[in-house]
Write a protein that holds these residues in place. Structure first.
Motif, PDB file in Angstrom:
ATOM      1  N   SER A  23      -7.233 -11.944  -0.795  1.00  0.00           N
ATOM      2  CA  SER A  23      -7.661 -11.014  -1.836  1.00  0.00           C
ATOM      3  C   SER A  23      -7.867 -11.730  -3.164  1.00  0.00           C
ATOM      4  O   SER A  23      -7.368 -12.832  -3.367  1.00  0.00           O
ATOM      5  CB  SER A  23      -6.621  -9.900  -2.000  1.00  0.00           C
ATOM      6  OG  SER A  23      -5.372 -10.444  -2.396  1.00  0.00           O
ATOM      7  N   HIS A  24      -8.597 -11.084  -4.037  1.00  0.00           N
ATOM      8  CA  HIS A  24      -8.783 -11.591  -5.388  1.00  0.00           C
ATOM      9  C   HIS A  24      -7.625 -11.104  -6.249  1.00  0.00           C
ATOM     10  O   HIS A  24      -7.171  -9.972  -6.113  1.00  0.00           O
ATOM     11  CB  HIS A  24     -10.112 -11.103  -5.954  1.00  0.00           C
ATOM     12  CG  HIS A  24     -11.298 -11.566  -5.174  1.00  0.00           C
ATOM     13  ND1 HIS A  24     -11.728 -12.880  -5.181  1.00  0.00           N
ATOM     14  CD2 HIS A  24     -12.135 -10.896  -4.343  1.00  0.00           C
ATOM     15  CE1 HIS A  24     -12.791 -12.998  -4.400  1.00  0.00           C
ATOM     16  NE2 HIS A  24     -13.060 -11.811  -3.876  1.00  0.00           N
ATOM     17  N   SER A  25      -7.164 -11.964  -7.149  1.00  0.00           N
ATOM     18  CA  SER A  25      -6.034 -11.583  -7.994  1.00  0.00           C
ATOM     19  C   SER A  25      -6.309 -11.978  -9.435  1.00  0.00           C
ATOM     20  O   SER A  25      -7.065 -12.927  -9.684  1.00  0.00           O
ATOM     21  CB  SER A  25      -4.749 -12.253  -7.504  1.00  0.00           C
ATOM     22  OG  SER A  25      -4.815 -13.650  -7.755  1.00  0.00           O
ATOM     23  N   PRO A  26      -5.689 -11.288 -10.385  1.00  0.00           N
ATOM     24  CA  PRO A  26      -5.873 -11.634 -11.793  1.00  0.00           C
ATOM     25  C   PRO A  26      -5.110 -12.885 -12.204  1.00  0.00           C
ATOM     26  O   PRO A  26      -5.310 -13.404 -13.292  1.00  0.00           O
ATOM     27  CB  PRO A  26      -5.340 -10.394 -12.523  1.00  0.00           C
ATOM     28  CG  PRO A  26      -4.350  -9.802 -11.575  1.00  0.00           C
ATOM     29  CD  PRO A  26      -4.885 -10.065 -10.204  1.00  0.00           C
ATOM     30  N   SER A  57       0.783  -3.856  -8.542  1.00  0.00           N
ATOM     31  CA  SER A  57       0.030  -3.229  -9.638  1.00  0.00           C
ATOM     32  C   SER A  57      -1.482  -3.424  -9.528  1.00  0.00           C
ATOM     33  O   SER A  57      -2.247  -2.657 -10.116  1.00  0.00           O
ATOM     34  CB  SER A  57       0.524  -3.773 -10.991  1.00  0.00           C
ATOM     35  OG  SER A  57       0.198  -5.146 -11.129  1.00  0.00           O
ATOM     36  N   TRP A  58      -1.939  -4.441  -8.774  1.00  0.00           N
ATOM     37  CA  TRP A  58      -3.382  -4.690  -8.738  1.00  0.00           C
ATOM     38  C   TRP A  58      -3.980  -4.861  -7.340  1.00  0.00           C
ATOM     39  O   TRP A  58      -5.209  -4.848  -7.174  1.00  0.00           O
ATOM     40  CB  TRP A  58      -3.726  -5.935  -9.572  1.00  0.00           C
ATOM     41  CG  TRP A  58      -2.939  -7.170  -9.250  1.00  0.00           C
ATOM     42  CD1 TRP A  58      -1.914  -7.690  -9.970  1.00  0.00           C
ATOM     43  CD2 TRP A  58      -3.105  -8.057  -8.125  1.00  0.00           C
ATOM     44  NE1 TRP A  58      -1.418  -8.828  -9.387  1.00  0.00           N
ATOM     45  CE2 TRP A  58      -2.142  -9.090  -8.250  1.00  0.00           C
ATOM     46  CE3 TRP A  58      -3.976  -8.093  -7.039  1.00  0.00           C
ATOM     47  CZ2 TRP A  58      -2.016 -10.115  -7.330  1.00  0.00           C
ATOM     48  CZ3 TRP A  58      -3.857  -9.112  -6.109  1.00  0.00           C
ATOM     49  CH2 TRP A  58      -2.892 -10.110  -6.254  1.00  0.00           C
ATOM     50  N   PHE A  59      -3.172  -5.019  -6.314  1.00  0.00           N
ATOM     51  CA  PHE A  59      -3.701  -5.282  -4.970  1.00  0.00           C
ATOM     52  C   PHE A  59      -4.605  -4.142  -4.498  1.00  0.00           C
ATOM     53  O   PHE A  59      -4.318  -2.961  -4.698  1.00  0.00           O
ATOM     54  CB  PHE A  59      -2.541  -5.455  -3.987  1.00  0.00           C
ATOM     55  CG  PHE A  59      -2.986  -5.737  -2.576  1.00  0.00           C
ATOM     56  CD1 PHE A  59      -3.438  -6.987  -2.215  1.00  0.00           C
ATOM     57  CD2 PHE A  59      -2.948  -4.736  -1.611  1.00  0.00           C
ATOM     58  CE1 PHE A  59      -3.849  -7.248  -0.916  1.00  0.00           C
ATOM     59  CE2 PHE A  59      -3.350  -4.987  -0.309  1.00  0.00           C
ATOM     60  CZ  PHE A  59      -3.802  -6.252   0.039  1.00  0.00           C
ATOM     61  N   ASP A  60      -5.719  -4.505  -3.853  1.00  0.00           N
ATOM     62  CA  ASP A  60      -6.678  -3.515  -3.345  1.00  0.00           C
ATOM     63  C   ASP A  60      -6.969  -3.827  -1.881  1.00  0.00           C
ATOM     64  O   ASP A  60      -7.678  -4.786  -1.574  1.00  0.00           O
ATOM     65  CB  ASP A  60      -7.960  -3.556  -4.173  1.00  0.00           C
ATOM     66  CG  ASP A  60      -8.987  -2.509  -3.742  1.00  0.00           C
ATOM     67  OD1 ASP A  60      -8.699  -1.755  -2.784  1.00  0.00           O
ATOM     68  OD2 ASP A  60     -10.063  -2.463  -4.351  1.00  0.00           O
ATOM     69  N   GLU A  87       4.477  -7.639  -9.035  1.00  0.00           N
ATOM     70  CA  GLU A  87       3.234  -7.749  -9.806  1.00  0.00           C
ATOM     71  C   GLU A  87       2.024  -7.459  -8.935  1.00  0.00           C
ATOM     72  O   GLU A  87       1.057  -6.817  -9.380  1.00  0.00           O
ATOM     73  CB  GLU A  87       3.135  -9.142 -10.428  1.00  0.00           C
ATOM     74  CG  GLU A  87       4.139  -9.376 -11.552  1.00  0.00           C
ATOM     75  CD  GLU A  87       4.241 -10.827 -11.972  1.00  0.00           C
ATOM     76  OE1 GLU A  87       4.760 -11.076 -13.068  1.00  0.00           O
ATOM     77  OE2 GLU A  87       3.816 -11.724 -11.196  1.00  0.00           O
ATOM     78  N   ALA A  88       2.055  -7.898  -7.692  1.00  0.00           N
ATOM     79  CA  ALA A  88       0.927  -7.655  -6.785  1.00  0.00           C
ATOM     80  C   ALA A  88       0.711  -6.173  -6.530  1.00  0.00           C
ATOM     81  O   ALA A  88      -0.428  -5.721  -6.351  1.00  0.00           O
ATOM     82  CB  ALA A  88       1.154  -8.390  -5.466  1.00  0.00           C
ATOM     83  N   CYS A 142       0.824  -1.217   0.000  1.00  0.00           N
ATOM     84  CA  CYS A 142       0.000   0.000   0.000  1.00  0.00           C
ATOM     85  C   CYS A 142       0.856   1.263   0.000  1.00  0.00           C
ATOM     86  O   CYS A 142       0.503   2.262  -0.636  1.00  0.00           O
ATOM     87  CB  CYS A 142      -0.956  -0.008   1.184  1.00  0.00           C
ATOM     88  SG  CYS A 142      -2.267  -1.251   1.038  1.00  0.00           S
ATOM     89  N   GLN A 194       2.041   1.696  -3.515  1.00  0.00           N
ATOM     90  CA  GLN A 194       0.952   2.155  -4.371  1.00  0.00           C
ATOM     91  C   GLN A 194       0.663   3.644  -4.168  1.00  0.00           C
ATOM     92  O   GLN A 194       0.363   4.361  -5.128  1.00  0.00           O
ATOM     93  CB  GLN A 194      -0.314   1.345  -4.080  1.00  0.00           C
ATOM     94  CG  GLN A 194      -0.257  -0.101  -4.554  1.00  0.00           C
ATOM     95  CD  GLN A 194      -1.490  -0.880  -4.140  1.00  0.00           C
ATOM     96  OE1 GLN A 194      -2.125  -0.599  -3.132  1.00  0.00           O
ATOM     97  NE2 GLN A 194      -1.835  -1.903  -4.928  1.00  0.00           N
TER      98      GLN A 194
END
Length: 395
Positions: free
Chosen positions: A230-233, A244-247, A241-242, A26, A29
């Motif tokens: 968490s949900h991941s692509p 770039s998309w972790f929320d 890589e995480a 975080c 990010q």
């Protein structure tokens, strides 16, 4: 500003590590800094050297930070803040029996005059006065003049400019108390909280050091702990890589169950992805072909510890194969004297002709000499990776 605040009173467990990862991700990010604060306030529970072990763990997992603090260095400020709260009548001296910061107070001490306080020759603690909402008159300074955990955290987060707190759900009940402390001191900076659900796991499996000793790679543990809540692509990913998309707002609100079989699968996939030379070094060697060889064993095992056992057995001095002892001796002599063969088929043909052996009396001892085991990857796959070490292996 984000912070990770571990205690040096025990080993780093996976819940701690997940919190550290979430703070690090975080902060990256948001383009903000993350600090590490060693919560060494409880002197009786601190374990010597445990702080350095935790810091080394963070480095191993790729978690960097901008500043390192020790809570004990702020004790003088904690005392000053407590004095300020007494002066402004937002805290009071209490003589009631107490066991911890949540111990009950009947309210009598809150109304003692300054003269009455001075005339009571008993040890005392300092309590916050009740807030308008949920906080009772909880303890902030113990009889030894050291702060309670909640008071120290509230003050330190204020002193160090922390604005976002991501921590385990077991500390959620402290948030209203910390807010009450800072507001009473006059600090108005808004604090953003996220409390991460706990991970249910057997005792051994919760210890990060134990997982590493078992051969689970840091990359895989990171992957699993981020994926767990968490949900991941993608199922397999790196820490970078995480980012770039972790929320953080979308993490599960429920407790997670630790599944070591899932971690084994993820670990196996990361072993396959790692550079051959790096994998070789992690199991105690320094050769790209040994790294390639190690990856062959992912069909059988899933950790670097298990792979190392396989590779070590291959290079270890071997006893003759009991079922075919004479055949084993013959093959050993032939292999040691054999010319160099680039291809396995040519090597195998040479041994077949020279030994006159057939079927199991040939294949079982040969597999034993080349792999150190009754079962192994196909010899045609194994041979190109070990052909330069044959004299060392067959001994």
């Amino acid at each position: 500003m984000y912070r990770f605040a571990p205690s040096p009173a025990g080993d780093l467990h996976i819940g701690n590590l997940q919190v550290a990862l979430f703070n690090y991700i975080c902060a990256k990010q948001a383009g903000e800094q993350m600090i590490v604060r060693i919560e060494d306030g409880d002197r009786a529970r601190n374990i010597e050297g445990k702080d350095q072990e935790i810091l080394e763990m963070l480095e191993l997992f790729g978690i960097s930070y901008s500043q390192l603090y020790y809570q004990s260095n702020n004790f003088k400020y904690h005392l000053q803040f407590a004095s300020t709260l007494l002066d402004t009548k937002k805290a009071f001296i209490c003589f009631c029996p107490h066991e911890n910061e949540a111990s009950a107070c009947d309210g009598t001490c809150e109304h003692l005059s300054s003269e009455e306080v001075l005339n009571i020759p008993k040890p005392f603690i300092i309590r916050m006065k009740k807030s308008e909402h949920t906080c009772d008159s909880f303890v902030i300074m113990r009889t030894d003049k050291y702060p309670t955990y909640t008071f120290a955290c509230a003050c330190d987060d204020m002193l160090q400019g922390v604005t976002t707190i991501i921590r385990e759900v077991e500390q959620e009940h402290n948030a209203p108390k910390e807010e009450h402390i800072r507001k009473s001191i006059g600090y108005e900076q808004k604090m953003h909280y996220t409390h991460v659900p706990d991970i249910q796991t057997p005792k051994d499996e919760s210890d990060v050091k134990w997982l590493l000793d078992q051969g689970f790679m840091p990359e895989a543990i990171v992957n699993y702990l981020v994926l767990l809540s968490s949900h991941s692509p993608a199922e397999i990913f790196t820490l970078e890589e995480a980012i770039s998309w972790f929320d953080i707002t979308a993490i599960s609100k429920s407790s997670a169950h630790f599944d070591i079989d899932k971690l084994r699968f993820i670990n196996r996939e990361h072993i396959k992805r790692i550079a051959d030379m790096e994998l070789s070094k992690r199991i105690g060697y320094a050769c790209e072909n040994i790294g390639k060889l190690a990856k062959l064993y992912t069909e059988e095992v899933s950790t670097t510890y298990e792979i190392k056992q396989k590779v070590d057995a291959l290079f270890a001095k071997k006893e003759f194969y009991a079922e075919f002892e004479n055949e084993s001796k013959l093959l050993q002599e032939l292999i040691q004297k054999a010319p160099y063969f680039d291809e396995f088929d040519a090597f195998k043909a040479y041994l077949l002709e020279a030994s006159g052996l057939k079927e199991d009396s040939f294949l079982k001892p040969l597999r034993f000499w080349l792999s150190g085991a009754d079962h192994s990857p196909e010899l045609a796959l194994l041979y190109p990776l070990i052909k330069n070490y044959l004299k060392e292996i067959v001994r």
